[in-house]
Design an enzyme around this catalytic site. Sequence first.
Site, PDB file in Angstrom:
ATOM      1  N   MET A  58      -4.268  -9.941  -8.531  1.00  0.00           N
ATOM      2  CA  MET A  58      -4.249 -11.211  -7.804  1.00  0.00           C
ATOM      3  C   MET A  58      -4.715 -12.257  -8.809  1.00  0.00           C
ATOM      4  O   MET A  58      -5.820 -12.833  -8.690  1.00  0.00           O
ATOM      5  CB  MET A  58      -5.162 -11.109  -6.572  1.00  0.00           C
ATOM      6  CG  MET A  58      -4.526 -10.252  -5.482  1.00  0.00           C
ATOM      7  SD  MET A  58      -5.694  -9.627  -4.270  1.00  0.00           S
ATOM      8  CE  MET A  58      -6.237  -8.162  -5.144  1.00  0.00           C
ATOM      9  N   GLY A  90      -6.257  -4.924   6.215  1.00  0.00           N
ATOM     10  CA  GLY A  90      -6.481  -4.660   7.636  1.00  0.00           C
ATOM     11  C   GLY A  90      -5.846  -3.380   8.154  1.00  0.00           C
ATOM     12  O   GLY A  90      -5.661  -3.230   9.360  1.00  0.00           O
ATOM     13  N   ASP A 135      -1.046  -3.737   2.481  1.00  0.00           N
ATOM     14  CA  ASP A 135      -2.390  -4.034   1.991  1.00  0.00           C
ATOM     15  C   ASP A 135      -3.054  -5.098   2.862  1.00  0.00           C
ATOM     16  O   ASP A 135      -2.607  -6.245   2.888  1.00  0.00           O
ATOM     17  CB  ASP A 135      -2.309  -4.499   0.533  1.00  0.00           C
ATOM     18  CG  ASP A 135      -3.670  -4.599  -0.128  1.00  0.00           C
ATOM     19  OD1 ASP A 135      -4.678  -4.234   0.507  1.00  0.00           O
ATOM     20  OD2 ASP A 135      -3.714  -5.054  -1.291  1.00  0.00           O
ATOM     21  N   MET A 156      -9.042  -9.752  -9.187  1.00  0.00           N
ATOM     22  CA  MET A 156      -8.969 -11.144  -8.705  1.00  0.00           C
ATOM     23  C   MET A 156      -9.543 -12.092  -9.745  1.00  0.00           C
ATOM     24  O   MET A 156     -10.528 -11.758 -10.408  1.00  0.00           O
ATOM     25  CB  MET A 156      -9.771 -11.280  -7.409  1.00  0.00           C
ATOM     26  CG  MET A 156      -9.352 -10.314  -6.321  1.00  0.00           C
ATOM     27  SD  MET A 156     -10.212 -10.666  -4.787  1.00  0.00           S
ATOM     28  CE  MET A 156      -9.664  -9.276  -3.784  1.00  0.00           C
ATOM     29  N   HIS A 169      -6.639   2.382  -5.169  1.00  0.00           N
ATOM     30  CA  HIS A 169      -6.160   0.995  -5.250  1.00  0.00           C
ATOM     31  C   HIS A 169      -7.260   0.113  -5.845  1.00  0.00           C
ATOM     32  O   HIS A 169      -8.397   0.112  -5.372  1.00  0.00           O
ATOM     33  CB  HIS A 169      -5.789   0.528  -3.844  1.00  0.00           C
ATOM     34  CG  HIS A 169      -5.177  -0.834  -3.770  1.00  0.00           C
ATOM     35  ND1 HIS A 169      -3.841  -1.068  -4.007  1.00  0.00           N
ATOM     36  CD2 HIS A 169      -5.723  -2.044  -3.467  1.00  0.00           C
ATOM     37  CE1 HIS A 169      -3.585  -2.359  -3.842  1.00  0.00           C
ATOM     38  NE2 HIS A 169      -4.712  -2.985  -3.531  1.00  0.00           N
ATOM     39  N   ASP A 186      -8.335  -3.681  -7.016  1.00  0.00           N
ATOM     40  CA  ASP A 186      -8.034  -5.093  -6.783  1.00  0.00           C
ATOM     41  C   ASP A 186      -8.629  -5.988  -7.864  1.00  0.00           C
ATOM     42  O   ASP A 186      -9.851  -6.116  -7.978  1.00  0.00           O
ATOM     43  CB  ASP A 186      -8.589  -5.516  -5.419  1.00  0.00           C
ATOM     44  CG  ASP A 186      -7.767  -4.962  -4.267  1.00  0.00           C
ATOM     45  OD1 ASP A 186      -6.542  -5.154  -4.273  1.00  0.00           O
ATOM     46  OD2 ASP A 186      -8.350  -4.344  -3.362  1.00  0.00           O
ATOM     47  N   HIS A 228      -3.678  -3.771  -8.437  1.00  0.00           N
ATOM     48  CA  HIS A 228      -3.127  -4.927  -7.725  1.00  0.00           C
ATOM     49  C   HIS A 228      -3.694  -6.199  -8.348  1.00  0.00           C
ATOM     50  O   HIS A 228      -4.870  -6.510  -8.180  1.00  0.00           O
ATOM     51  CB  HIS A 228      -3.521  -4.804  -6.239  1.00  0.00           C
ATOM     52  CG  HIS A 228      -3.103  -5.946  -5.384  1.00  0.00           C
ATOM     53  ND1 HIS A 228      -3.594  -6.132  -4.106  1.00  0.00           N
ATOM     54  CD2 HIS A 228      -2.223  -6.953  -5.597  1.00  0.00           C
ATOM     55  CE1 HIS A 228      -3.042  -7.219  -3.571  1.00  0.00           C
ATOM     56  NE2 HIS A 228      -2.221  -7.742  -4.460  1.00  0.00           N
ATOM     57  N   MET A 279       1.565  -7.839   1.877  1.00  0.00           N
ATOM     58  CA  MET A 279       0.200  -8.208   2.249  1.00  0.00           C
ATOM     59  C   MET A 279       0.148  -8.492   3.750  1.00  0.00           C
ATOM     60  O   MET A 279       0.939  -9.293   4.265  1.00  0.00           O
ATOM     61  CB  MET A 279      -0.260  -9.463   1.485  1.00  0.00           C
ATOM     62  CG  MET A 279      -0.388  -9.310  -0.028  1.00  0.00           C
ATOM     63  SD  MET A 279      -1.504  -8.013  -0.584  1.00  0.00           S
ATOM     64  CE  MET A 279      -3.059  -8.498   0.202  1.00  0.00           C
ATOM     65  N   GLY A 312      -7.610 -11.826  -1.215  1.00  0.00           N
ATOM     66  CA  GLY A 312      -8.840 -12.409  -1.727  1.00  0.00           C
ATOM     67  C   GLY A 312     -10.094 -11.694  -1.240  1.00  0.00           C
ATOM     68  O   GLY A 312     -11.097 -11.667  -1.945  1.00  0.00           O
ATOM     69  N   SER A 357      -9.079   1.235  -1.211  1.00  0.00           N
ATOM     70  CA  SER A 357      -9.325   0.096  -2.101  1.00  0.00           C
ATOM     71  C   SER A 357     -10.793   0.077  -2.481  1.00  0.00           C
ATOM     72  O   SER A 357     -11.666  -0.033  -1.609  1.00  0.00           O
ATOM     73  CB  SER A 357      -8.967  -1.209  -1.396  1.00  0.00           C
ATOM     74  OG  SER A 357      -9.574  -2.285  -2.095  1.00  0.00           O
TER      75      SER A 357
HETATM   76  C1  DX5 Z   1      -7.232  -8.012  -0.304  1.00  0.00           C
HETATM   77  C2  DX5 Z   1      -7.058  -6.771  -1.168  1.00  0.00           C
HETATM   78  C3  DX5 Z   1      -7.079  -5.535  -0.371  1.00  0.00           C
HETATM   79  C4  DX5 Z   1      -8.369  -5.285   0.346  1.00  0.00           C
HETATM   80  C5  DX5 Z   1      -8.089  -4.509   1.587  1.00  0.00           C
HETATM   81  O1  DX5 Z   1      -7.004  -9.136  -1.073  1.00  0.00           O
HETATM   82  O2  DX5 Z   1      -5.840  -6.820  -1.865  1.00  0.00           O
HETATM   83  O3  DX5 Z   1      -6.711  -4.409  -1.176  1.00  0.00           O
HETATM   84  O4  DX5 Z   1      -9.311  -4.571  -0.412  1.00  0.00           O
HETATM   85  O5  DX5 Z   1      -9.278  -4.406   2.293  1.00  0.00           O
HETATM   86  P1  DX5 Z   1      -9.286  -4.064   3.825  1.00  0.00           P
HETATM   87  O6  DX5 Z   1      -8.643  -2.713   3.991  1.00  0.00           O
HETATM   88  O7  DX5 Z   1     -10.737  -4.045   4.153  1.00  0.00           O
HETATM   89  O8  DX5 Z   1      -8.514  -5.127   4.552  1.00  0.00           O
HETATM   90 ZN    ZN Z   2      -5.069  -4.949  -2.846  1.00  0.00          ZN
END
Ligand code: DX5
Ligand code: ZN
Length: 226
Positions: free
Chosen positions: A72, A178, A176, A41, A37, A39, A70, A141, A146, A12
């Site tokens: 959000m 952690g 997605d 937002m 990936h 993100d 992705h 998720m 976020g 990501s």
């Molecule tokens: C969170 C994102 C993830 C995030 C994952 O809202 O959708 O894609 O970047 O980051 P890590 O791998 O650090 O949890």
């Molecule tokens: Zn993501």
Amino acid sequence: MPFDRSVKIAPSILAADFANFGAEVQAVEAQGADWIHVDVMDGHFVPNLTFGPPMVKALRKHVTTVMDVHLMIAPVDPYIDAFADAGADVLTAHVEAGPHIHRTLQAIRGAGMKAGVALNPGTPASAVAHVLDLCDLVCVMTVNPGFGGQSFIDMTGKITELREMIGDREVHIEIDGGVDVGTAESVVQAGADVLVAGSAVFRGGSVANPAPYGENIRAIRAAAGA
Ligand code: DX5
Ligand code: ZN
């Protein structure tokens, strides 16, 4: 983009250097990333802001694998054409982002992209039961969306349930949030094939010193049993 269930590591870029996205994408791809990936937002659906279609379009030139976008954001539908024009291969919308996920998935496919649907930790697998024939990916998720760098929330039961619901359909299960060497194995065992990882991939490296990206990707892949 032929379908298979082999484990794919999707760094990501939320964890990359925002002033250096093109070079960061090239670096993680050279170090073994399977997908990229991205993100998006909006500061409304999630309490953080990143970037929109022009940035994704600029990134496209540097992605030679799969650009996995992705969203959000809410609403989604007014922006589908802009993300198609930006060159997204997979476009994922949250089931919680509006009342018409069925229409949204149809529109994403209609615009020529693979369609993904994402589930927040509090949303049950059953929320996507009636759209599995309209999607190419379900994103589970394992953090509240976020922010990068949050602790993994165990969703093993949901992943197992989705894997059964999907059956023989050519639908990826993406995880997605952690994902790292400590959590990759359990999600793959439960049925996931796409592992998004931000901090666990970019940790310790940089464009000037990309070798740690490769070490991190290989470590996650090995932990996943791939
Ligand atoms: C969170 C994102 C993830 C995030 C994952 O809202 O959708 O894609 O970047 O980051 P890590 O791998 O650090 O949890
Ligand atoms: Zn993501």
